[in-house]
Design an enzyme around this catalytic site. Structure first.
Site, PDB file in Angstrom:
ATOM      1  N   GLU B  65      35.124  49.507  45.197  1.00  0.00           N
ATOM      2  CA  GLU B  65      34.157  49.941  44.163  1.00  0.00           C
ATOM      3  C   GLU B  65      35.581  50.366  42.934  1.00  0.00           C
ATOM      4  OE1 GLU B  65      33.509  50.847  47.205  1.00  0.00           O
ATOM      5  OE2 GLU B  65      31.451  50.013  47.254  1.00  0.00           O
ATOM      6  N   HIS B 134      22.535  58.163  51.999  1.00  0.00           N
ATOM      7  CA  HIS B 134      21.646  57.166  51.311  1.00  0.00           C
ATOM      8  C   HIS B 134      20.501  57.665  50.637  1.00  0.00           C
ATOM      9  CE1 HIS B 134      24.401  54.857  53.974  1.00  0.00           C
ATOM     10  NE2 HIS B 134      23.944  53.794  53.282  1.00  0.00           N
TER      11      HIS B 134
HETATM   12  C1  LIG Z   1      31.529  52.888  49.660  1.00  0.00           C
HETATM   13  C2  LIG Z   1      30.306  51.939  49.885  1.00  0.00           C
HETATM   14  N1  LIG Z   1      30.137  50.765  49.375  1.00  0.00           N
HETATM   15  C3  LIG Z   1      28.990  49.892  49.714  1.00  0.00           C
HETATM   16  C4  LIG Z   1      28.453  50.361  50.753  1.00  0.00           C
HETATM   17  C5  LIG Z   1      27.114  49.307  51.176  1.00  0.00           C
HETATM   18  N2  LIG Z   1      27.314  48.729  52.558  1.00  0.00           N
HETATM   19  C6  LIG Z   1      26.894  49.360  53.525  1.00  0.00           C
HETATM   20  S1  LIG Z   1      27.377  48.090  54.748  1.00  0.00           S
HETATM   21  C7  LIG Z   1      28.141  47.292  53.817  1.00  0.00           C
HETATM   22  C8  LIG Z   1      28.751  46.069  54.387  1.00  0.00           C
HETATM   23  C9  LIG Z   1      29.987  46.456  55.343  1.00  0.00           C
HETATM   24  O1  LIG Z   1      30.667  45.425  55.675  1.00  0.00           O
HETATM   25  P1  LIG Z   1      31.743  45.612  56.981  1.00  0.00           P
HETATM   26  O2  LIG Z   1      32.547  46.588  56.408  1.00  0.00           O
HETATM   27  O3  LIG Z   1      32.303  44.267  57.296  1.00  0.00           O
HETATM   28  O4  LIG Z   1      30.954  46.128  58.163  1.00  0.00           O
HETATM   29  P2  LIG Z   1      29.545  45.491  58.843  1.00  0.00           P
HETATM   30  O5  LIG Z   1      28.373  45.861  58.117  1.00  0.00           O
HETATM   31  O6  LIG Z   1      29.946  43.882  58.894  1.00  0.00           O
HETATM   32  O7  LIG Z   1      29.684  45.975  60.165  1.00  0.00           O
HETATM   33  C10 LIG Z   1      27.998  47.741  52.465  1.00  0.00           C
HETATM   34  C11 LIG Z   1      28.554  46.901  51.473  1.00  0.00           C
HETATM   35  C12 LIG Z   1      28.503  51.647  51.545  1.00  0.00           C
HETATM   36  N3  LIG Z   1      27.920  51.868  52.646  1.00  0.00           N
HETATM   37  N4  LIG Z   1      29.720  52.408  51.036  1.00  0.00           N
END
Ligand SMILES: Cc1ncc(C[n+]2csc(CCOP(=O)(O)OP(=O)(O)O)c2C)c(N)n1
Lengths: 327, 338
Positions: B65, B134
């Site tokens: 971000e 959230h």
């Molecule tokens: C700082 C932030 N940006 C965006 C999000 C929204 N978000 C939640 S899970 C996710 C994807 C995460 O992917 P990864 O780290 O690969 O973990 P996975 O969900 O595959 O276990 C996103 C973008 C968030 N929770 N926190």
């Protein structure tokens, strides 16, 4: 090579995680059918399940003791269970009950457990600095406890990932960083988010070991984690382990997953690490199929009890929402 | 005789339509953010844009971000007009510096020489069990920091018009949509989240509040999903002979102080309903505005119904205890009238 007992115990952990996630999935959809309403049912809000990623939790946590700190993500159940969190209190928290870890205040993305030094965060990569801090405290206190930080491959593009690796390396802290690369960050595939193929290569930028486990194999994970944990315990500093794993379910429950192909669903089902591992243990004589069956039965009974405990526990008093803002 | 049927849209469709129309009108507009392409935005605010405009103008980003929101500022400084989405307002902590020290200050620091026309979109609000990280609204926190406009629509019509206005504005605009107003199939159904939206482009002026219901007995100043709750409460109150005026702020910065003062001067009673934390925020600002502008007209001390100063709890009875709702609004209004 892990002992047969360890091999069986990892299998047991993987089985109880899988069954727990499947059970929570069912409970989650209660009250949400036919029309899905995220606010309805006994388990409201978002739900991120870790089916498919059991080998990472089982293989790494097999080396940990309850005083070792673990930080996890929005997808935390597998790690929490493998690190020894009380399943009843975990389930009760997911059901929002007063008997839950946080008396219903935290919920499934915000599990905190003093008994297993466990914490997690719904903010991507933000569990990593905390892990560094745990290890810093251990060093100050001359303890040989270590910290393990689990995170997804999506998190490796956050500043917090790079800052944490650098700080842990600079101060030679006992942290093991474990990247669970399930290929997806919600709908964004790894190759569309990350400039290099393997996050383990990023360890080189901080002068620490980076190990790639290409195939979600619990034994390979166990061995790599064993080295990293031993190094951390003896004051050798941090390591980064990356595991190519699979997310069997949606990003969250209710995710239509239109971004994934039929072939991919078929592939990940076909190579389901739990099934493959169980087959291997039976084929190599580490356990019989009766042993395997007994493990499933034992896990089913444990989960049945935990869910029953959660369901029958009382909700917290509404006004208790105002408590615990300050110590 | 042909019956004229008015076109109905959900709020999320109204937003994506406004973005699409501005992208057609102005080639310098582009969109980026997490899951805004293939997925169409977790809250549907960018649905259909990738298909229409392609990956050059509708860009999925990594979870970085600081980099991509900072990049929006840079792109704006060099002639683009980016719209950048950050899923949930709760996530802004990881990139706040790029927003409040850069995006919001460069115009001022340059002595007015440089403009930063960025629209930052994000989802706010709780009530569905998504817990402490959230569910926040946080517009009061952003409003405290000078240099950003902040719009918080409550209806599909306003959502389209405010998005069009935000994209055309030469300032950074934080565009905050409550998940409960979007008309999403997976949220608790909200009949007010689907309404008539004109097909042509139009703007709703940034900085203008809107009387969503006229009344003579008290003024409920509110915004976002709480407008819907206040309107429901006003229906209840009307059955008891209490006529509440519901003033939808629509914009937090600049705040339409005139409209607040005018309405309270008429009704002589103020109830502020706010889903944001209670202290040091929007509700206090509205009360100050009324004290300063309508002191002599007040029949009663103003009343605030807000989220208490606690992190948002997960468990349903705890969250519902904290959250303003129709019945709490009606009860507060009755007290103000008693
Ligand atoms: C700082 C932030 N940006 C965006 C999000 C929204 N978000 C939640 S899970 C996710 C994807 C995460 O992917 P990864 O780290 O690969 O973990 P996975 O969900 O595959 O276990 C996103 C973008 C968030 N929770 N926190």
């Amino acid at each position: 090579m892990p002992s047969n007992e360890t091999l069986r115990e990892m299998h047991h952990q993987m089985v109880r995680i899988r069954l727990f996630e499947e059970t929570i999935q069912k409970a989650y959809f209660e009250g949400k059918t036919p029309a899905f309403d995220i606010a309805a049912g006994p388990v409201p809000g978002e739900m991120h399940l870790a089916a498919g990623q059991e080998p990472v939790a089982a293989g790494v946590c097999a080396h940990l003791r309850s005083t070792d700190a673990v930080t996890a993500t929005h997808r935390p159940h597998h790690v929490a269970l493998a690190h020894g969190m009380d399943m009843k209190r975990l389930a009760a928290e997911i059901f929002g009950k007063d008997t839950g870890l946080g008396h219903g205040k935290g919920g499934h993305m915000h599990l905190f457990d003093a008994a297993t030094n466990f914490g997690c965060s719904g903010i991507i990569a933000e569990g990593m600095p905390t892990a560094v801090g745990h290890a810093l405290a251990f060093k100050k206190q001359d303890r040989d406890d270590i910290a393990v930080s689990f995170f997804g491959e999506g998190a490796a593009n956050q500043g917090a990932f790079h800052e944490s690796l650098n700080l842990a390396a600079l101060w030679k802290l006992g942290v093991v960083f474990v990247c669970e690369d399930n290929a997806w960050a919600i709908s964004v595939p790894k190759e569309k988010s990350t400039a290099i193929a393997n996050n383990s290569d990023r360890a080189a930028a901080y002068g620490i070991p980076g190990v790639l486990i290409p195939d979600n194999d619990p034994v390979a994970i166990y061995e790599a984690a064993g080295e990293a944990v031993a190094r951390a315990r003896r004051g050798g500093g941090p390591s980064l382990i990356e595991v190519k794993t699979d997310r069997l379910f949606g990003h969250f429950e209710g995710d239509p997953q239109l971004y994934r192909s039929k072939q991919e669903f078929a592939l990940i089902k076909e190579r389901d690490a739990l099934r493959v591992y169980e087959r291997r243990l039976i084929d190599t004589g580490v356990m019989t199929s009766q042993d395997a069956q007994a493990t499933w039965d034992r896990a089913r009974a444990e989960i049945g009890e935990a869910i029953e405990f959660a369901r029958s526990s009382p909700y917290p008093e509404p006004a208790s929402a105002l408590l615990h803002v300050f110590a | 005789m042909a019956v004229e049927t008015k076109r109905l849209l959900t709020t999320s469709k109204a937003i994506s339509e406004a973005i699409a129309m501005e992208m057609e009108r102005d080639p310098s507009v582009f969109v980026m953010g997490e899951d805004i392409g293939t997925y169409g935005g977790i809250f549907g605010a960018t649905a259909g844009l990738l298909e229409k405009f392609g990956p050059e103008r509708v860009m999925d980003t990594p979870i970085s971000e600081t980099a991509f929101i900072g990049a929006a500022t840079g792109a704006a400084l060099s002639g683009s007009r980016p719209i950048v989405e950050l899923m949930f307002v709760d996530f802004f902590g990881v990139c706040m510096d790029q927003i409040y020290n850069h995006m919001a200050k460069i115009h001022y620091e340059s002595g007015g020489a440089l403009n930063v026309p960025v629209v930052v979109t994000t989802a706010i609000g709780g009530g569905y069990g998504d817990a402490a990280q959230h569910s926040q609204t946080l517009y009061g926190m952003f409003a405290h920091l000078p240099g950003m406009k902040i719009v918080v629509p409550s209806t599909p019509y306003d959502a389209k018009g405010l998005m069009t206005a935000a994209i055309r504005d030469d300032n950074p605009v934080l565009y905050m949509f409550h998940k409960g107003i979007m008309g999403l199939g997976w949220m608790t159904p909200n009949p007010r989240a689907t309404a008539h939206v004109p097909e042509e482009a139009y703007t709703v002026p940034i900085g203008k509040a809107d009387v969503k219901r006229e009344g003579r007995d008290l003024t409920i100043v509110t915004l976002s999903l709480m407008v819907h709750r206040a309107l429901d409460a006003a229906d209840e109150l009307a059955k008891e002979g209490i006529e509440a005026e519901v003033l939808d702020l629509r914009t937090v910065i600049p705040l339409d102080r005139e409209a607040i003062v005018a309405s309270v001067s008429k009704t002589r009673r103020l109830l502020v309903v706010d889903e944001d934390y209670r202290s040091f925020g929007l509700s206090g600002e509205v009360v100050s505005t009324v004290i300063e502008g309508a002191w002599g007209r007040l029949e009663r001390p103003p009343v605030r119904l807000t989220y208490p100063d606690v992190p948002i709890p997960y468990s349903r009875p705890l969250e519902q205890f904290c959250l303003p709702d129709r019945d709490k609004i009606a009860a507060a209004a009755r007290q103000l009238m008693a």
